[in-house]
Design a protein around this motif. Structure first.
Motif, PDB file in Angstrom:
ATOM      1  N   ASP A   1      29.453  49.996  14.864  1.00  0.00           N
ATOM      2  CA  ASP A   1      29.446  50.009  13.390  1.00  0.00           C
ATOM      3  C   ASP A   1      28.557  48.929  12.782  1.00  0.00           C
ATOM      4  OD1 ASP A   1      30.892  47.705  13.856  1.00  0.00           O
ATOM      5  OD2 ASP A   1      32.576  48.222  12.538  1.00  0.00           O
ATOM      6  N   GLY A   2      27.821  48.200  13.637  1.00  0.00           N
ATOM      7  CA  GLY A   2      26.906  47.178  13.117  1.00  0.00           C
ATOM      8  C   GLY A   2      27.535  45.800  12.980  1.00  0.00           C
ATOM      9  N   PHE A   3      28.805  45.662  13.407  1.00  0.00           N
ATOM     10  CA  PHE A   3      29.488  44.366  13.346  1.00  0.00           C
ATOM     11  C   PHE A   3      30.275  44.139  14.635  1.00  0.00           C
ATOM     12  CE2 PHE A   3      29.114  45.698   8.928  1.00  0.00           C
ATOM     13  CZ  PHE A   3      28.615  44.536   8.318  1.00  0.00           C
ATOM     14  N   ILE A   4      30.455  42.865  14.988  1.00  0.00           N
ATOM     15  CA  ILE A   4      31.380  42.521  16.066  1.00  0.00           C
ATOM     16  C   ILE A   4      32.651  42.023  15.379  1.00  0.00           C
ATOM     17  CG2 ILE A   4      31.782  41.141  18.138  1.00  0.00           C
ATOM     18  CD1 ILE A   4      28.704  40.797  18.351  1.00  0.00           C
ATOM     19  N   SER A   5      33.700  42.817  15.470  1.00  0.00           N
ATOM     20  CA  SER A   5      34.948  42.496  14.762  1.00  0.00           C
ATOM     21  C   SER A   5      35.803  41.544  15.597  1.00  0.00           C
ATOM     22  CB  SER A   5      35.739  43.776  14.497  1.00  0.00           C
ATOM     23  OG  SER A   5      36.178  44.314  15.735  1.00  0.00           O
ATOM     24  N   LYS A   6      36.844  40.986  14.946  1.00  0.00           N
ATOM     25  CA  LYS A   6      37.803  40.121  15.666  1.00  0.00           C
ATOM     26  C   LYS A   6      38.423  40.870  16.836  1.00  0.00           C
ATOM     27  CE  LYS A   6      39.622  36.944  12.169  1.00  0.00           C
ATOM     28  NZ  LYS A   6      40.864  36.467  11.521  1.00  0.00           N
ATOM     29  N   GLU A   7      38.753  42.163  16.603  1.00  0.00           N
ATOM     30  CA  GLU A   7      39.391  42.972  17.660  1.00  0.00           C
ATOM     31  C   GLU A   7      38.454  43.131  18.857  1.00  0.00           C
ATOM     32  OE1 GLU A   7      39.263  43.876  14.431  1.00  0.00           O
ATOM     33  OE2 GLU A   7      41.374  43.498  13.966  1.00  0.00           O
ATOM     34  N   GLU A   8      37.169  43.385  18.561  1.00  0.00           N
ATOM     35  CA  GLU A   8      36.193  43.547  19.649  1.00  0.00           C
ATOM     36  C   GLU A   8      36.032  42.237  20.419  1.00  0.00           C
ATOM     37  OE1 GLU A   8      33.386  47.132  17.859  1.00  0.00           O
ATOM     38  OE2 GLU A   8      33.051  45.094  17.144  1.00  0.00           O
TER      39      GLU A   8
ATOM     40  N   ASP B   1      32.877  36.332   6.489  1.00  0.00           N
ATOM     41  CA  ASP B   1      33.546  37.586   6.115  1.00  0.00           C
ATOM     42  C   ASP B   1      34.496  38.074   7.218  1.00  0.00           C
ATOM     43  OD1 ASP B   1      31.696  38.374   7.988  1.00  0.00           O
ATOM     44  OD2 ASP B   1      30.834  40.015   6.798  1.00  0.00           O
ATOM     45  N   GLY B   2      34.745  37.217   8.221  1.00  0.00           N
ATOM     46  CA  GLY B   2      35.729  37.566   9.248  1.00  0.00           C
ATOM     47  C   GLY B   2      35.212  38.462  10.354  1.00  0.00           C
ATOM     48  N   LYS B   3      33.899  38.716  10.383  1.00  0.00           N
ATOM     49  CA  LYS B   3      33.294  39.515  11.458  1.00  0.00           C
ATOM     50  C   LYS B   3      31.841  39.069  11.603  1.00  0.00           C
ATOM     51  CE  LYS B   3      32.425  43.154   8.062  1.00  0.00           C
ATOM     52  NZ  LYS B   3      32.753  44.495   7.590  1.00  0.00           N
ATOM     53  N   LEU B   4      31.215  39.446  12.698  1.00  0.00           N
ATOM     54  CA  LEU B   4      29.828  39.019  12.934  1.00  0.00           C
ATOM     55  C   LEU B   4      28.858  40.160  12.678  1.00  0.00           C
ATOM     56  CD1 LEU B   4      29.963  36.923  16.250  1.00  0.00           C
ATOM     57  CD2 LEU B   4      30.222  36.146  13.896  1.00  0.00           C
ATOM     58  N   SER B   5      27.946  39.946  11.747  1.00  0.00           N
ATOM     59  CA  SER B   5      26.818  40.861  11.572  1.00  0.00           C
ATOM     60  C   SER B   5      25.726  40.423  12.542  1.00  0.00           C
ATOM     61  CB  SER B   5      26.289  40.775  10.136  1.00  0.00           C
ATOM     62  OG  SER B   5      25.780  39.462   9.919  1.00  0.00           O
ATOM     63  N   PHE B   6      24.668  41.241  12.666  1.00  0.00           N
ATOM     64  CA  PHE B   6      23.557  40.822  13.530  1.00  0.00           C
ATOM     65  C   PHE B   6      22.941  39.531  13.003  1.00  0.00           C
ATOM     66  CE2 PHE B   6      19.059  40.721  14.808  1.00  0.00           C
ATOM     67  CZ  PHE B   6      19.245  40.639  16.183  1.00  0.00           C
TER      68      PHE B   6
END
Length: 212
Positions: free
Chosen positions: A118-125, A163-168
């Motif tokens: 989805d274009g982000f590395i989420s906390k769950e991932e 924002d609580g997640k990593l964008s590129f």
């Protein structure tokens, strides 16, 4: 594959490949067909390395052990998502895997770590990948709590826009500041020793490459 066809394939792939010369491309093509077994190319038959064969190479040749990461590396190579790595995906994938620039490697690693694309590395991932790569020792404490703490520390270090997640963009900025963060969520590139051994063996005589 006859010599004329092989020559044409080598020329085409060399033209499209930044990091290998013609001799190296030829060696990698030969190795590819040694690995898949020279399947007679028939209409509608995909000649390529399936997920298991590819994971076997990652494990035996490059020492990778993390199933989740190996699966993501396979998807990174298999650009057309047909379930097989074909010869051109093999060459272009190895080009980045072995010799990519920092920019190419950042893009590749981010795609590996972005598990749902989805274009982000989420906390769950992050949690799944860190749990996978770090849970080796039995511990009295709840290991999940330690991993959650690690996710928070990682976010604090890398999440520049908070924002609580990593964008590129977050990931790129963090890696440029500290290149060790390139493989922050698991080893998805070869270590220098494996890389050197692979190149020394394959670019000498691919017919001697019997370790896989």
């Amino acid at each position: 594959m006859n010599r004329k066809k092989l020559q044409k394939l080598t020329d085409t792939l060399t033209k499209n490949c930044k990091h290998f010369n013609k001799f190296e491309v030829q060696c990698l093509i030969n190795l590819f067909y040694n690995l898949v077994g020279d399947v007679t190319e028939r209409q509608g038959v995909v000649t390529g390395l399936d997920r298991n064969a590819f994971r076997n190479i990652l494990h035996m040749t490059f020492g990778m052990t993390d199933d989740m990461i190996m699966d993501r590396v396979f998807r990174g190579f298999d650009k057309d998502n047909d379930g097989c790595v074909n010869v051109s995906e093999w060459i272009s994938g190895l080009s980045v895997f072995l010799r990519g620039t920092l920019e190419e490697k950042m893009k590749y690693c981010f795609e590996v770590f972005d598990l749902n694309g989805d274009g982000f590395i989420s906390k769950e991932e992050m949690f799944h990948m860190l749990k996978n790569s770090l849970l080796k020792q039995p511990s009295e404490e709840d290991p999940d709590e330690g991993i959650k703490d690690l996710v928070e520390i990682t976010l604090k270090k890398m999440d520049h826009d908070h924002d609580g997640k990593l964008s590129f963009s977050d990931y790129e900025q963090a890696v440029r500041e500290e290149t060790l963060l390139l493989e922050a969520f698991g080893p998805c590139l070869p270590d220098p020793k494996s890389e050197m051994e692979f190149e020394a063996q394959v670019f000498k005589d691919p017919n001697e490459f019997n370790d896989i």
